[in-house]
Scaffold this active site. Structure first.
Site: not given
Ligand SMILES: [Zn+2]
Length: 466
Positions: A131-132, A195
């Site tokens: 996600h990062e 996401d």
């Molecule tokens: Zn985020």
């Protein structure tokens, strides 16, 4: 009509084999692009500068630490599968108990030790990291900063004077990605993009993508149950875009079924190791900062705090509001927003200003009183020192009947003896047609409430739901 020749059978059989062995043939989410004033080189430089700052301000573990080495191995595997421009990704572990992770522009990713301790399996940790990484791919930080700069500068200056000096201009405008930066707070749009890309990265690296959503949901549930302010930070930087798990599931359905990796022996070793570690609490980090071993985050109110009587209009998807022209809007038309003087904000704490956000009551169809009480309980959970003064009063804002509540809390501003000032927080809730609440919290030290009140009231009077 179908052609039944052995040849076409053979072809389709070949195709099945080919698809099954080459998952790369399936569609992947494409990174989006948006207005960005920073070149790729500038973005990398910006990330480096801010990473150096994080290293000074936070207890970052040395690269020689086995936990860091493991996170770097996992990060490298995931980054290899990241789409788009090949940013120089690098991974670090912060020795802090709070569950958090953040990515700086151009590649640096920081994961708190508390996040590793909280992950039930390797896929959950891979999920947070994917996600990062996706925020880096999408350049969410510099896109948000560019929007902010674009809103403040005439186009001529943006195009001309800035030219090669976007970095210098950004610095001059106080735009930073350091600890607690507003540009690390992602909009719901950015979140759903991260996401989806993260889902593909996990899938392609062999980790069960749903575990990312499971981890986020676990944090939300824990926050609801225990008001853990350690989790608040992560969820406030990475807000739920809505139906996170469903969106991940829908994306996984577009991919071939596959078996996922079990936890590696490496992960199990590291899990045992981190269970025995005692990372610092954020209070301890704050104490270190106070001693001067790391710069402190005490707000020094600047001259720009005094609100200008001239107002500017900000139009959000859900409302419109006017605010003093010498203050700034942090956030965009689809996110939670803080409107504050630059000198009134530090390290995620607002000392002077206004926060505007949406609240979804837990019980749908509940009335304004109950919804406001629910919200108050949530606010008090994350700010246990906050006390309500008096009762909730009815307030009319442009024909909408809302509630007004006064609260006393603790200001991030300290007196010369180092004691925190009392803070006034004026909460106003307004019901929206979809059953959610729009709420505004006007914030300042209690001693300044009298002088700030006219500006706060002018802002409230200008607020119109859309
Ligand atoms: Zn985020």
């Amino acid at each position: 009509m179908k052609a039944y020749s052995p040849y076409s059978r053979f072809l389709s059989w070949m195709l099945v084999v080919f698809l099954a062995t080459s998952p790369c043939l399936e569609a992947r989410v494409e990174p989006t692009h948006g207005f960005d004033l920073f070149s790729q080189d500038e973005e990398i430089q910006l990330g480096k500068q801010n990473a150096a700052q994080v290293m000074q301000q936070m207890p970052v573990l040395p690269d020689s630490d086995p936990v860091v080495q493991y996170v770097q191995r996992l990060g490298a595997r995931l980054a290899e599968r990241a789409p788009g421009y090949k940013w120089p990704y690098n991974f670090h572990v912060v020795n802090v108990k709070d569950i958090n992770a953040f990515a700086l522009p151009g590649g640096p990713v920081f994961v708190n030790l508390g996040t590793i301790q909280a992950a039930d399996n390797e896929a959950q940790l891979a999920g947070v990291m994917s996600h990062e990484i996706s925020h880096v791919v999408q350049r969410h930080g510099t896109r948000a900063a560019s929007k902010q700069m674009g809103a403040q500068l005439p186009i001529a200056i943006l195009g001309g004077v800035m030219g090669n000096s976007t970095l210098a201009k950004a610095a001059e405008m106080g735009i930073s990605f350091g600890v607690g930066s507003y540009f690390l707070k992602n909009s719901r749009q950015s979140e759903s993009e991260a996401d989806l890309l993260g889902t593909d990265i996990m899938y392609d690296s062999g980790y069960e993508p749903q575990q990312m959503a499971v981890f986020f949901a676990k944090l939300e549930k824990q926050m609801g149950a225990s008001a853990n302010s350690m989790i608040n930070q992560f969820l406030s930087d990475h807000p739920n875009p809505g139906n996170r798990a469903e969106a991940v599931n829908a994306e996984v359905k577009t991919l071939m079924p596959r078996t996922y990796l079990p936890d590696s022996a490496d992960f199990k070793d590291i899990k045992t190791r981190v269970t025995g570690m005692t990372p610092l609490t954020s209070e301890q980090v704050a104490a270190m900062q106070k001693q001067g071993s790391v710069p402190n985050g005490v707000v020094q109110p600047g001259s720009d705090v005094t609100p200008s009587p001239n107002l500017k209009v900000f139009t959000h998807n859900e409302y419109q509001i006017s605010y003093p022209e010498n203050w700034q809007v942090f956030g965009d038309q689809s996110s939670n927003v803080t409107i504050a003087p630059r000198g009134g904000v530090s390290q995620n704490a607002v000392a002077y200003g206004l926060m505007i956000a949406n609240y979804q009551p837990e019980t749908s169809g509940t009335n304004l009183d109950n919804a406001t009480n629910e919200l108050l309980a949530t606010i008090k959970q994350s700010n246990p020192e906050m006390k309500q003064i008096g009762r909730a009063e009815v307030i009319r804002v442009n024909g909408v009947s809302g509630k007004s509540v006064d609260l006393i809390g603790v200001s991030p501003i300290k007196d010369p003896q180092g004691k925190a000032l009392a803070e006034r927080d004026w909460l106003v809730t307004l019901p929206r047609r979809d059953g959610t609440l729009l709420y505004l919290i006007f914030i300042c030290p209690d001693k300044d409430f009298g002088s700030m009140r006219p500006a706060f009231e002018a802002m409230l009077r200008s607020t119109q739901l859309r």
